[in-house]
Design an enzyme around this catalytic site. Structure first.
Site, PDB file in Angstrom:
ATOM      1  N   LYS A 180       0.836  -1.196   0.000  1.00 58.26           N
ATOM      2  CA  LYS A 180       0.000   0.000   0.000  1.00 58.26           C
ATOM      3  C   LYS A 180       0.877   1.255   0.000  1.00 58.26           C
ATOM      4  O   LYS A 180       2.039   1.203   0.416  1.00 58.26           O
ATOM      5  CB  LYS A 180      -0.877   0.030   1.258  1.00 58.26           C
ATOM      6  CG  LYS A 180      -1.963  -1.017   1.333  1.00 58.26           C
ATOM      7  CD  LYS A 180      -2.710  -0.904   2.653  1.00 58.26           C
ATOM      8  CE  LYS A 180      -3.826  -1.931   2.751  1.00 58.26           C
ATOM      9  NZ  LYS A 180      -4.942  -1.649   1.822  1.00 58.26           N
ATOM     10  N   ARG A 203     -10.677 -11.284   1.690  1.00 56.94           N
ATOM     11  CA  ARG A 203     -11.530 -12.332   1.126  1.00 56.94           C
ATOM     12  C   ARG A 203     -10.854 -13.697   1.210  1.00 56.94           C
ATOM     13  O   ARG A 203     -11.526 -14.732   1.237  1.00 56.94           O
ATOM     14  CB  ARG A 203     -11.900 -11.978  -0.318  1.00 56.94           C
ATOM     15  CG  ARG A 203     -10.741 -11.929  -1.283  1.00 56.94           C
ATOM     16  CD  ARG A 203     -11.023 -11.071  -2.513  1.00 56.94           C
ATOM     17  NE  ARG A 203     -11.030  -9.646  -2.186  1.00 56.94           N
ATOM     18  CZ  ARG A 203     -11.271  -8.694  -3.064  1.00 56.94           C
ATOM     19  NH1 ARG A 203     -11.514  -8.985  -4.325  1.00 56.94           N
ATOM     20  NH2 ARG A 203     -11.264  -7.424  -2.690  1.00 56.94           N
TER      21      ARG A 203
END
Length: 497
Positions: free
Chosen positions: A280, A354
């Protein structure tokens, strides 16, 4: 903080500050009318002069020397016909904000008789008392554990909340509100704890501690070897780059009949998310300690359930891992076999939530659940879509989606339905595995939910993307405790059924 409920006549109650409601127009609530009479019509005079408008969440503190109350706090509650639970809560927040930084030590809240719109479960006195109790606990929260010099405590140390009558129903509702507020505060404590302390093993210890404090909760924690034996390879893949090992946490509350199917909560517990190899940007990365907001909300809801002991069976599972980039971390292009046997091509290691959730959704099939609700700070796309006001709801069952949306409306913890159409599923097609873990830039929150839906086909399931609601940024940075109120309302709506 000492917070109690009283049904004594207002004229017999003494306090440093009396809090009453003022609507924008129309009749005064009974408590406000009685206070106005005791003060010689002062409230109506100030309203007529324009010093009090009644606009929602406006406040005015009025000194009243020589009265049973040293001062009067009038809080505007808007128009009766527009006063939703969310707007009523906004007025409550404004009132508490005035008090916690003020000089009063004992406040008397006489707000139970302000009308609120909605069905009986939202507009009844019991619902209002529950919301008042929850808001008091929530708004009086502070987190100073890591400051060497602690800020001065609020002078306010006692709050009495008025009710129209005595009775178990009103008291139980008020206590549920207080418990929900404490559950929110537990969630906030977990979220605000720095990531060098809040790692997967520490999070598992908090679940064990909850079970130790409440004998109605049973907690089990699986380590890496046990997860490997079960085939939870996607959770393990996310945690490979960290020196902090992943953990899988199972909590059970059995308050219903033995034959009753449990309602299952599943929490994403990424205790820190660097993005892994798909790193990130550095700016704002500190807020990735909140990527375990789903697991924190699950723990907060379980604390509420443990306190109020409803007649319902609830199972909670948390998939906890830390997503870090080192030589052992998963790479873009890796293919992993999930616990279900389906294979996933990892195209972006920052789509890790997920991956931990899919194994958890496979695991919970063993409980033959009445419903499964997973909670995750899953996608930035959800924040773009809905901002910070509403959590997103995706579901394979329209009835379950409607129940969660209604719970959010009643609790003032709103959510919004999102599509889960088959049209989006092919965006997850992979040339090399059964699916890939991202679907491209378009419809990012939807394709994430589509990914999860492939592991939840055997039961009624809903996914709450809470990326926009689990924490605040900027000056008010911190965990919000959401969506604990929504979860509690949903679970309590099934209690005893």
């Amino acid at each position: 903080m000492n917070i109690t409920l009283s049904n004594k006549p207002l004229s017999t109650e003494k306090a440093d500050c009396l809090v009453v409601a003022l609507p924008e127009k129309g009749d005064l609530p009974e408590s406000t009318r009685l206070a106005d009479e005791a003060l010689g019509g002062l409230i109506k005079k100030l309203q007529k002069s324009g010093d009090l408008s009644g606009k929602n969440a406006t406040t005015l503190m009025i000194p009243t020397p020589g009265q049973a109350w040293d001062r009067l706090l009038v809080v505007g509650t808007g128009a009766d016909k527009n006063r939703t639970p969310a707007l009523f809560r906004k007025a409550l927040i404004a009132a508490v904000g005035q008090l916690k930084d003020g000089v009063s030590r004992h406040a008397l809240f006489a707000l139970h008789d302000s009308p609120v719109t909605g069905d009986d479960r939202a507009s009844s006195e019991a619902a209002k008392l529950s919301l008042i109790g929850r808001t008091l606990e929530d708004q009086l929260y502070s987190f100073n554990s890591y400051k060497s010099e602690k800020p001065a405590n609020s002078k306010l140390n006692k709050v009495t909340v008025t009710a129209s009558a005595a009775g178990k129903g009103l008291k139980d509702a008020f206590n549920l509100g207080l418990a929900t507020g404490r559950g929110m505060n537990f969630t906030k404590d977990l979220g605000n704890t720095p990531p060098n302390i809040c790692h997967p093993v520490w999070l598992a210890e908090q679940a064990k501690k909850l079970a130790k404090e409440h004998e109605v909760i049973k907690t089990e924690v699986l380590d890496e070897k046990q997860m490997e034996k079960l085939g939870m390879n996607t959770i393990l893949a996310v945690g490979k780059g960290s020196t902090e090992p992943p953990r899988f946490i199972i909590m059970e509350y059995r308050g219903g009949k033995s034959k009753d199917k449990p309602h299952v909560l599943v929490g994403k517990g990424i205790t820190f998310d660097t993005g892994g190899i798909s790193l990130k940007p550095g700016e704002g990365m500190d807020e990735m300690k909140y990527d375990m907001g789903g697991s924190a909300s699950v723990l907060g809801a379980m604390q509420v359930i443990a306190e109020v002991k409803p007649r319902i069976n609830v199972v909670a599972v948390i998939a906890a891992a830390e997503n870090m980039p080192d030589g052992g971390a998963s790479r873009p292009g890796d293919i992993v076999t999930t616990m279900s046997g389906l294979t996933v091509e990892i195209l972006n290691t920052d789509a890790e939530g997920r991956l931990v959730l899919c194994d958890a959704l496979t695991y919970v099939k063993r409980f033959d659940p009445a419903s499964v609700v997973d909670l995750a700070t899953l996608t930035g796309a959800c924040v773009i879509a809905l901002g910070h006001h509403a959590s997103a709801v995706f579901s394979n069952d329209e009835g379950l989606s409607e129940e969660l949306l209604a719970a959010g409306e009643r609790a003032g913890d709103r959510a919004w339905p999102m599509p889960l159409w088959d049209d989006y599923q092919n965006l997850l097609d992979s040339n090399f595995a059964d699916m890939q873990n991202i679907g491209g830039r378009a419809a990012g929150s939807i394709t994430a939910a589509c990914f999860l839906s492939r592991f939840a086909k055997d039961y009624r399931w809903a996914h709450l993307d809470i990326a926009g609601t689990a924490w605040n940024s900027g000056k008010a940075k911190g965990s919000t405790g959401r969506p604990v109120p929504l979860l509690v309302d949903y679970l309590m709506s099934h209690a005893g059924k």
